[in-house]
Design a protein around this motif. Structure first.
Motif, PDB file in Angstrom:
ATOM      1  N   GLU A 199       0.836  -1.203   0.000  1.00 38.84           N
ATOM      2  CA  GLU A 199       0.000   0.000   0.000  1.00 38.84           C
ATOM      3  C   GLU A 199       0.873   1.257   0.000  1.00 38.84           C
ATOM      4  OE1 GLU A 199      -3.847   1.751   2.481  1.00 38.84           O
ATOM      5  OE2 GLU A 199      -2.917  -0.146   3.050  1.00 38.84           O
ATOM      6  N   ASN A 200       0.503   2.206  -0.859  1.00 39.25           N
ATOM      7  CA  ASN A 200       1.222   3.473  -1.028  1.00 39.25           C
ATOM      8  C   ASN A 200       2.609   3.297  -1.635  1.00 39.25           C
ATOM      9  OD1 ASN A 200      -0.934   4.955   0.164  1.00 39.25           O
ATOM     10  ND2 ASN A 200      -0.145   4.462   2.209  1.00 39.25           N
ATOM     11  N   LYS A 201       2.868   2.137  -2.226  1.00 38.33           N
ATOM     12  CA  LYS A 201       4.122   1.892  -2.926  1.00 38.33           C
ATOM     13  C   LYS A 201       3.813   1.610  -4.400  1.00 38.33           C
ATOM     14  CE  LYS A 201       6.704   1.945   0.840  1.00 38.33           C
ATOM     15  NZ  LYS A 201       7.765   2.955   1.098  1.00 38.33           N
ATOM     16  N   THR A 202       4.804   1.823  -5.252  1.00 39.44           N
ATOM     17  CA  THR A 202       4.594   1.591  -6.688  1.00 39.44           C
ATOM     18  C   THR A 202       5.454   0.473  -7.251  1.00 39.44           C
ATOM     19  OG1 THR A 202       6.250   3.282  -7.235  1.00 39.44           O
ATOM     20  CG2 THR A 202       3.950   4.010  -7.073  1.00 39.44           C
ATOM     21  N   THR A 203       6.321  -0.124  -6.423  1.00 41.82           N
ATOM     22  CA  THR A 203       7.201  -1.176  -6.926  1.00 41.82           C
ATOM     23  C   THR A 203       7.128  -2.427  -6.060  1.00 41.82           C
ATOM     24  OG1 THR A 203       9.089  -0.344  -5.647  1.00 41.82           O
ATOM     25  CG2 THR A 203       8.815   0.493  -7.905  1.00 41.82           C
ATOM     26  N   ILE A 204       7.520  -3.537  -6.669  1.00 40.48           N
ATOM     27  CA  ILE A 204       7.659  -4.809  -5.951  1.00 40.48           C
ATOM     28  C   ILE A 204       9.149  -5.021  -5.706  1.00 40.48           C
ATOM     29  CG2 ILE A 204       7.367  -7.319  -6.085  1.00 40.48           C
ATOM     30  CD1 ILE A 204       4.964  -6.832  -7.917  1.00 40.48           C
ATOM     31  N   PRO A 205       9.595  -5.024  -4.447  1.00 39.27           N
ATOM     32  CA  PRO A 205      11.037  -5.130  -4.152  1.00 39.27           C
ATOM     33  C   PRO A 205      11.534  -6.563  -4.257  1.00 39.27           C
ATOM     34  CG  PRO A 205       9.796  -4.994  -2.113  1.00 39.27           C
ATOM     35  CD  PRO A 205       8.797  -4.839  -3.221  1.00 39.27           C
ATOM     36  N   ILE A 206      12.842  -6.707  -4.247  1.00 39.56           N
ATOM     37  CA  ILE A 206      13.461  -8.021  -4.386  1.00 39.56           C
ATOM     38  C   ILE A 206      13.079  -8.963  -3.248  1.00 39.56           C
ATOM     39  CG2 ILE A 206      15.597  -7.279  -3.233  1.00 39.56           C
ATOM     40  CD1 ILE A 206      17.115  -9.176  -5.112  1.00 39.56           C
ATOM     41  N   ALA A 242       3.230  -7.047 -13.147  1.00 41.21           N
ATOM     42  CA  ALA A 242       4.590  -7.586 -13.233  1.00 41.21           C
ATOM     43  C   ALA A 242       5.612  -6.501 -13.529  1.00 41.21           C
ATOM     44  CB  ALA A 242       4.641  -8.671 -14.309  1.00 41.21           C
ATOM     45  N   GLU A 243       5.208  -5.462 -14.261  1.00 43.45           N
ATOM     46  CA  GLU A 243       6.152  -4.404 -14.618  1.00 43.45           C
ATOM     47  C   GLU A 243       6.559  -3.535 -13.433  1.00 43.45           C
ATOM     48  OE1 GLU A 243       2.033  -2.904 -16.048  1.00 43.45           O
ATOM     49  OE2 GLU A 243       3.130  -4.790 -15.875  1.00 43.45           O
ATOM     50  N   SER A 244       5.894  -3.725 -12.300  1.00 41.02           N
ATOM     51  CA  SER A 244       6.249  -2.938 -11.111  1.00 41.02           C
ATOM     52  C   SER A 244       7.424  -3.552 -10.345  1.00 41.02           C
ATOM     53  CB  SER A 244       5.046  -2.790 -10.183  1.00 41.02           C
ATOM     54  OG  SER A 244       4.676  -4.037  -9.628  1.00 41.02           O
ATOM     55  N   MET A 245       7.897  -4.721 -10.766  1.00 41.27           N
ATOM     56  CA  MET A 245       9.080  -5.309 -10.127  1.00 41.27           C
ATOM     57  C   MET A 245      10.300  -4.427 -10.380  1.00 41.27           C
ATOM     58  SD  MET A 245       8.920  -9.433 -10.803  1.00 41.27           S
ATOM     59  CE  MET A 245       8.680  -9.272 -12.584  1.00 41.27           C
ATOM     60  N   THR A 246      11.117  -4.262  -9.363  1.00 38.33           N
ATOM     61  CA  THR A 246      12.379  -3.559  -9.561  1.00 38.33           C
ATOM     62  C   THR A 246      13.299  -4.428 -10.426  1.00 38.33           C
ATOM     63  OG1 THR A 246      13.389  -4.524  -7.585  1.00 38.33           O
ATOM     64  CG2 THR A 246      12.176  -2.443  -7.313  1.00 38.33           C
ATOM     65  N   TYR A 247      14.383  -3.823 -10.908  1.00 41.96           N
ATOM     66  CA  TYR A 247      15.324  -4.570 -11.752  1.00 41.96           C
ATOM     67  C   TYR A 247      15.875  -5.783 -11.005  1.00 41.96           C
ATOM     68  CZ  TYR A 247      19.405  -5.550 -14.676  1.00 41.96           C
ATOM     69  OH  TYR A 247      20.338  -6.172 -15.474  1.00 41.96           O
ATOM     70  N   SER A 248      16.243  -5.592  -9.754  1.00 42.99           N
ATOM     71  CA  SER A 248      16.798  -6.705  -8.971  1.00 42.99           C
ATOM     72  C   SER A 248      15.728  -7.757  -8.690  1.00 42.99           C
ATOM     73  CB  SER A 248      17.399  -6.181  -7.664  1.00 42.99           C
ATOM     74  OG  SER A 248      16.445  -5.449  -6.914  1.00 42.99           O
ATOM     75  N   ALA A 249      14.481  -7.317  -8.498  1.00 46.11           N
ATOM     76  CA  ALA A 249      13.389  -8.269  -8.268  1.00 46.11           C
ATOM     77  C   ALA A 249      13.159  -9.124  -9.511  1.00 46.11           C
ATOM     78  CB  ALA A 249      12.113  -7.525  -7.883  1.00 46.11           C
ATOM     79  N   ALA A 250      13.202  -8.492 -10.681  1.00 41.27           N
ATOM     80  CA  ALA A 250      13.013  -9.226 -11.936  1.00 41.27           C
ATOM     81  C   ALA A 250      14.141 -10.242 -12.138  1.00 41.27           C
ATOM     82  CB  ALA A 250      12.963  -8.250 -13.111  1.00 41.27           C
TER      83      ALA A 250
END
Length: 335
Positions: free
Chosen positions: A88-95, A122-130
């Motif tokens: 909530e209130n975040k725009t990315t999925i962290p690693i 799925a596009e909200s994953m950070t680079y490291s998460a992806a």
């Protein structure tokens, strides 16, 4: 089941349902399509088929969770299905969320039917998460299904996309959208809303007819007031900063886009729904470079807004509205 009313999803569902029920599917499925058309419902429906559980397939679409916390606290929750999305209130999925997903897949299935994870968007994953997800895809555990939901594969690393089975989800027609919306609520005239937001019935229904109609009327009145010099950009900007600013910017973006599209393809219907003060632009020779720069400026402000950047929003919007106040000179080609 909720999916029964979403007739435009039936071809994709029928194609995939048998495969996931028999666990004869690819380890990774990617559902690609516009927001607000039911990809999340389709994903949970397939998860229910894979795990042989009606728990993940409620009768009404409104019962589907939109956040991980909602999912875990709802009747929809299944111990063998993990729903991953921004907090909530975040725009990315962290690693860390993807690393925990790997641990989830390695645990024994509670009901012996396998394990499912849904990632949205799925596009909200950070680079490291992806990159962490890529490791799971390279050596997927047995009896697991990973479903990625996205609006565009272009927003995801090619290394991830290449390991997924891609399914493009059809957007409903205008007629299908109106039919579904009028089944959900009392009958309304949805034409202008659909013209602005597209055939995205679930998104439109979630926002509501009254809310969207009021916002469209508000911004239309404000822009007319600017063009007629009844209000200054700073006055309008001060009011917008107190409103749902992202919604106001989204509608402005759509209107300017429709003017450009109508001018390029000489299609009057493309600009059927615009403020009365904009009617004079229909058929005018637009300065396309300035128009696209203007659209880019709106997009940049929305990006900063959605990412919680602390800016003087009144000043940002005042600067944005100034070309409209100045007889739309920032859009029309002179000479």
């Amino acid at each position: 089941m909720a999916i029964n009313s979403l007739t435009w999803l039936h071809p994709n569902y029928l194609k995939l349902s048998h495969l996931v029920k028999t666990h004869d599917n690819a380890h990774g499925l990617m559902l690609v399509g516009y927001s607000g058309i039911g990809k999340r419902i389709l994903a949970f429906q397939l998860a229910g088929d894979y795990l042989d559980s009606d728990k993940l397939k409620p009768k009404r679409w409104a019962n589907y969770a939109t956040t991980a916390n909602e999912y875990q606290d709802s009747d929809l929750f299944h111990p063998d299905c993990n729903f991953v999305c921004p907090e909530e209130n975040k725009t990315t999925i962290p690693i860390d969320r993807i690393r925990s997903l790997k641990s989830f897949f390695e645990l024994t299935s509670h009901q012996g039917k396998g394990k499912v994870a849904i990632i949205r968007p799925a596009e909200s994953m950070t680079y490291s998460a992806a990159n962490s997800l890529l490791k799971i895809l390279e050596e997927p555990p047995d009896e697991t299904l990973l479903i990625l939901i996205t609006e565009s594969i272009q927003k995801l690393p090619e290394t991830v996309v290449s390991r997924m089975q891609i399914h493009n989800i059809r957007k409903p027609s205008v007629e299908e959208t109106i039919g579904w919306l009028n089944n959900e609520e009392t009958e309304n005239d949805w034409q202008e809303i659909i013209a602005l937001f597209g055939s995205r019935p679930l998104l439109i229904n979630e926002l509501g007819y009254e809310f969207l109609t009021a916002k469209i009327k508000k911004i239309s009145t404000d822009l007319d007031s600017l063009v007629l010099k009844k209000s200054k950009p700073s006055e309008i900007a001060a009011n917008w900063a107190k409103e749902d600013l992202d919604m106001m910017l989204k509608i402005l973006y759509i209107w300017i886009s429709s003017l450009v599209t109508g001018s390029l393809v000489k299609e009057i219907d493309a600009v059927k729904y615009v403020p009365s003060s904009f009617k004079g632009l229909i058929g005018a020779k637009l300065n396309y470079e300035l128009c696209f720069n203007y659209l880019n400026e709106i997009a940049n402000i929305r990006h900063h807004l959605l990412n919680g950047k602390g800016l003087n929003w009144s000043l940002q919007i005042s600067n944005l509205l100034t070309p409209i106040y100045a007889d739309l000179k920032g859009l029309i080609q002179h000479g």
